[in-house]
Design an enzyme around this catalytic site. Structure first.
Site, PDB file in Angstrom:
ATOM      1  N   GLU A   1       0.874  -1.170   0.000  1.00  0.00           N
ATOM      2  CA  GLU A   1       0.000   0.000   0.000  1.00  0.00           C
ATOM      3  C   GLU A   1       0.909   1.217   0.000  1.00  0.00           C
ATOM      4  O   GLU A   1       1.485   1.582   1.032  1.00  0.00           O
ATOM      5  CB  GLU A   1      -0.915  -0.013   1.230  1.00  0.00           C
ATOM      6  CG  GLU A   1      -1.799  -1.248   1.341  1.00  0.00           C
ATOM      7  CD  GLU A   1      -2.868  -1.311   0.275  1.00  0.00           C
ATOM      8  OE1 GLU A   1      -3.205  -0.244  -0.296  1.00  0.00           O
ATOM      9  OE2 GLU A   1      -3.371  -2.410   0.006  1.00  0.00           O
TER      10      GLU A   1
ATOM     11  N   CYS B   1      -1.769   9.354   2.122  1.00  0.00           N
ATOM     12  CA  CYS B   1      -1.483   8.837   0.782  1.00  0.00           C
ATOM     13  C   CYS B   1      -2.605   9.138  -0.206  1.00  0.00           C
ATOM     14  O   CYS B   1      -2.364   9.258  -1.413  1.00  0.00           O
ATOM     15  CB  CYS B   1      -1.228   7.334   0.840  1.00  0.00           C
ATOM     16  SG  CYS B   1      -2.591   6.365   1.538  1.00  0.00           S
TER      17      CYS B   1
END
Length: 485
Positions: free
Chosen positions: A253, A287
């Site tokens: 991720e 993110c």
């Protein structure tokens, strides 16, 4: 603070202990510089001890009834609910998170723990037909065994829990390495919660260390069969290469460079609110944050005026103050890096509608526009409070600009026509996209992950079951097979 000193240890095979490495990680409050704790790093030998303990403990844990396993997560949830205010204060102190951010992270943590209660019961077996006479094919879904988890500093409690809890619920053991800037909220806190919830010793281990001490020992170790990493694409590339060379599965991720797109029929005021939150939540250290705000040229003037005014109203300062919107970045290296990107981008021709100043780790919001088409800032992840406003002429150009990045994690589009938004979203090369909302979302049962440099694999819901279990085929011949020799 006793909360930090009590939990600032290695946690291996059910024991809290000091590391024996050659240096200490000093845990600082990023806002005021207060020393919260110091932790002597774990050595490669202690990483080995943690993995060996996990390997031993997993055998019994994996055989435990899933109904018995899920009671651990029910108790863990109650513990977090009971200690919610103390945990919120820890997030503010260790991460520089605002009160809003702390509440947001704890809320999602509880949601993922609630879902972990159900994970223990999700794996299902199947019986498949066979072309052979009197033959039965049984397909079992088994735990992978031991999972190594490397979690980041921005949402360490949430992003550790969302991997650790379901991996445990599915019958695996875990060794967790939190980021050195979040060793307690991303590591020691989890160990304490699960210890108090009755998780057997060795099933969860926490090692606080760094590649400077252990090299690649955490990911090269022969025990774990899956490594789950959340962090930068630069480090993720290395993790993937090492895992591949050792025949391990990696779940990555990674970073993002999301676009929030405002089409010509959007509700401007609503789009402004969504864009400000999507860019500046947790100082932009997310993110999924909307690095790039793309606005149809017909709305550019009005949107820009309202967006800049709202950003200018954000309060920068002490994250412990409930009125603060923008707290500090995690450390001076991050603050310096963000400041450098802004200065270079302005020097290359961008116009600063707001030019936030840096004081210590506090970086005030910046809004840039008129960026040259080849500006590096448009294609990289900026992990700080910097918004890039980019006008476009029509949907085709918006799609082109949104896809013009090596990342593909999240994004959003605003329009009065929902189906137009869905059609637009399907043209963007990203793992997630949201219509008439922000870019920052994570839900327990919806697959989470990215394309391109934003990672490989998915987590949440059935995707997590796929990530942390393996399939095993057992055939049963009820009659007698005929062999050619």
């Amino acid at each position: 603070m006793s909360f930090f000193t009590d939990l600032a240890h290695q946690y291996i095979d059910g024991e809290w202990k000091a590391g024996t490495g050659s240096w200490d990680i000093i845990n600082f409050n990023p806002y005021n510089g207060e020393k919260l704790a110091s932790i002597t790093v774990a050595t490669a030998d202690e990483v080995d001890q943690a993995y060996r303990a996990a390997d031993r403990a997993q055998k019994e844990w994996g055989r435990t009834s899933p109904y018995a396993r899920r009671t651990v997560f029910e108790r863990a949830l109650r513990i977090i609910e009971d200690r919610e205010e103390e945990i919120a204060e820890a997030i503010v102190a260790e991460l520089g998170g605002t009160r809003v951010k702390a509440a947001f992270e704890i809320h999602l943590t509880k949601e993922f723990l609630r879902e972990a209660v159900n994970f223990a019961l999700l794996p299902e077996g199947r019986i498949l037909p066979s072309p052979g006479a009197d033959k039965e094919n049984r397909l079992f879904r088994e735990p992978v065994g031991v999972v190594g988890v490397i979690s980041p500093f921005n949402f360490p409690l949430l992003l550790s829990i969302k991997t650790v809890a379901p991996a445990l619920a599915l019958g695996n053991a875990v060794v967790l390495k939190p980021h050195q800037n979040a060793p307690v909220t991303g590591g020691g806190l989890l160990a304490k919660v699960f210890e108090d919830a009755g998780l057997p010793a060795g099933v969860l281990n926490v090692v606080v260390t760094d590649i400077a001490e252990i090299g690649d020992a955490f990911i090269e170790h022969p025990v774990p069969s899956v490594i789950s990493f959340t962090g930068s694409d630069r480090v993720g590339r290395h993790v993937a290469m090492v895992c591949a060379s050792h025949f391990k599965r990696s779940i990555l991720e990674l970073g993002g460079n999301s676009a929030l797109v405002v089409l010509d029929d959007a509700d401007i005021d609503y789009a402004v609110d969504a864009a400000v939150f999507s860019r500046f939540v947790h100082q932009g250290q997310v993110c999924m944050a909307a690095n790039r705000i793309l606005v149809d040229r017909s709305l550019e003037a009005e949107f820009t005026e309202k967006f800049v005014a709202k950003v200018a109203s954000l309060k920068v300062g002490d994250p412990a103050d409930p009125a603060t919107h923008i707290g500090p970045l995690i450390n001076s290296s991050q603050a310096d890096a963000v400041t450098k990107i802004v200065d270079q981008t302005v020097a290359a021709g961008a116009k600063a509608l707001l030019h936030g100043r840096t004081k210590g780790n506090l970086v005030a919001p910046t809004v840039l526009t008129d960026l040259p088409a080849d500006s590096p800032a448009l294609r990289q992840e900026i992990f700080g409070p910097v918004a890039l406003l980019v006008p476009f002429d029509g949907e085709e150009e918006a799609v082109r600009i949104a896809n013009d990045t090596p990342y593909g994690l999240s994004g959003a589009v605003h329009t009065a026509d929902v189906e137009r938004g869905v059609r637009f979203a399907r043209r963007i090369n990203s793992g997630m996209f949201h219509v008439n909302d922000g870019t920052v979302h994570d839900e327990p049962i919806v697959p989470f992950g990215g394309e391109k440099r934003s990672g490989t694999g998915r987590l949440n819901g059935e995707s997590t079951v796929e990530a942390f279990t393996t399939q095993k085929w057992i055939s049963v011949q009820h009659g007698r097979s005929q062999f050619p020799f």
